[in-house]
Scaffold this motif. Structure first.
Motif, PDB file in Angstrom:
ATOM      1  N   ARG A 131      27.163  44.559  42.841  1.00 39.14           N
ATOM      2  CA  ARG A 131      27.972  43.672  43.682  1.00 39.14           C
ATOM      3  C   ARG A 131      29.250  44.317  44.191  1.00 39.14           C
ATOM      4  O   ARG A 131      29.921  43.753  45.050  1.00 39.14           O
ATOM      5  N   THR A 132      29.602  45.475  43.662  1.00 40.82           N
ATOM      6  CA  THR A 132      30.889  46.052  44.029  1.00 40.82           C
ATOM      7  C   THR A 132      30.713  47.403  44.692  1.00 40.82           C
ATOM      8  O   THR A 132      29.609  47.879  44.908  1.00 40.82           O
ATOM      9  N   ASN A 133      31.829  48.027  45.063  1.00 41.83           N
ATOM     10  CA  ASN A 133      31.821  49.325  45.728  1.00 41.83           C
ATOM     11  C   ASN A 133      33.106  50.060  45.355  1.00 41.83           C
ATOM     12  O   ASN A 133      34.006  49.480  44.735  1.00 41.83           O
TER      13      ASN A 133
ATOM     14  N   GLU B 255      36.501  48.398  46.209  1.00 39.51           N
ATOM     15  CA  GLU B 255      36.797  47.230  45.378  1.00 39.51           C
ATOM     16  C   GLU B 255      37.227  47.652  43.978  1.00 39.51           C
ATOM     17  O   GLU B 255      38.119  47.029  43.381  1.00 39.51           O
TER      18      GLU B 255
END
Length: 217
Positions: free
Chosen positions: A76-78, A81
């Protein structure tokens, strides 16, 4: 303990940080397996290693228990983030460390910063860098904050630091983190919470910019 610590400082353990099997490690260190287990248990208590029954012993902090939870967070993240979360969280960790660190913890922070400077490879540098940031979490004397930091570190390493470096050598002598680490640590030692938070924020912004440059953002 001294033998084991010295071994861990220089060992090339691979991407997962897994130590050799106990029998092999005991032979390498010329000690009995019972003594080795006691030393490993002591280091586990310090957060230097963690053990997984049936899989072995690994360097670093124990990941959060559920693999599905960590995988969900990673998906869900990168990297941007992750850096935004670090900027929101870690300066306050440094501020609290300045208020609560013991003398022994300050010495540990200084030792971690020194080991970063002397790391012979990027992998060793990243190990000592991770250890320094976790030591700041330990110095807050707040187990909940430390647990949150460990979770964020696990996600960070999966999302950001899992990439391969173009340069397989060692950090350059003038690597930005060396001086920045020193400023953070000395602000903590001086009990200057604002300076510690500011130094951490400056450090993370430099890391963020370098990450953006490397990813072409």
């Amino acid at each position: 303990m001294d033998k084991l610590r010295a071994y861990l400082e220089t060992a090339d353990l691979g991407e997962d940080g897994r130590l050799p099997p106990e029998r092999e490690l005991a032979e390498t260190l010329d000690m009995g397996r019972t003594v080795l287990r006691k030393a490993l248990a002591a280091l586990q208590g310090e957060g230097v290693v963690w053990r997984h029954v049936g899989k072995g012993t690994f360097m670093g902090e124990r990941p959060i228990n559920s693999a599905s939870e960590i995988n969900a967070l990673v998906l869900r993240t990168n990297p941007t983030e992750v850096m935004a979360a670090r900027l929101a969280f870690e300066p306050e960790i440094a501020r609290l460390a300045a208020a609560n660190a013991t003398g022994a913890q300050i010495n540990d922070l200084r030792a971690c910063a020194l080991k970063c400077r002397g790391a012979p490879t990027w992998r060793q540098y990243e190990h000592h860098d991770n250890r320094l940031h976790r030591a700041l979490g330990e110095a807050t004397q707040n187990s909940l904050l430390l647990g949150l930091l460990d979770t964020m570190t696990t996600v960070r390493r999966a999302v950001t630091w899992g990439r391969r470096r173009d340069n397989p050598g060692r950090p350059p002598r003038d690597h930005h983190s060396f001086e920045q680490h020193d400023r953070i640590v000395e602000a903590v030692a001086a009990r200057d919470g604002q300076a510690a938070a500011d130094a951490m924020r400056t450090h993370l912004r430099t890391v963020e910019q370098n990450l953006r440059d490397s990813l072409g953002y």
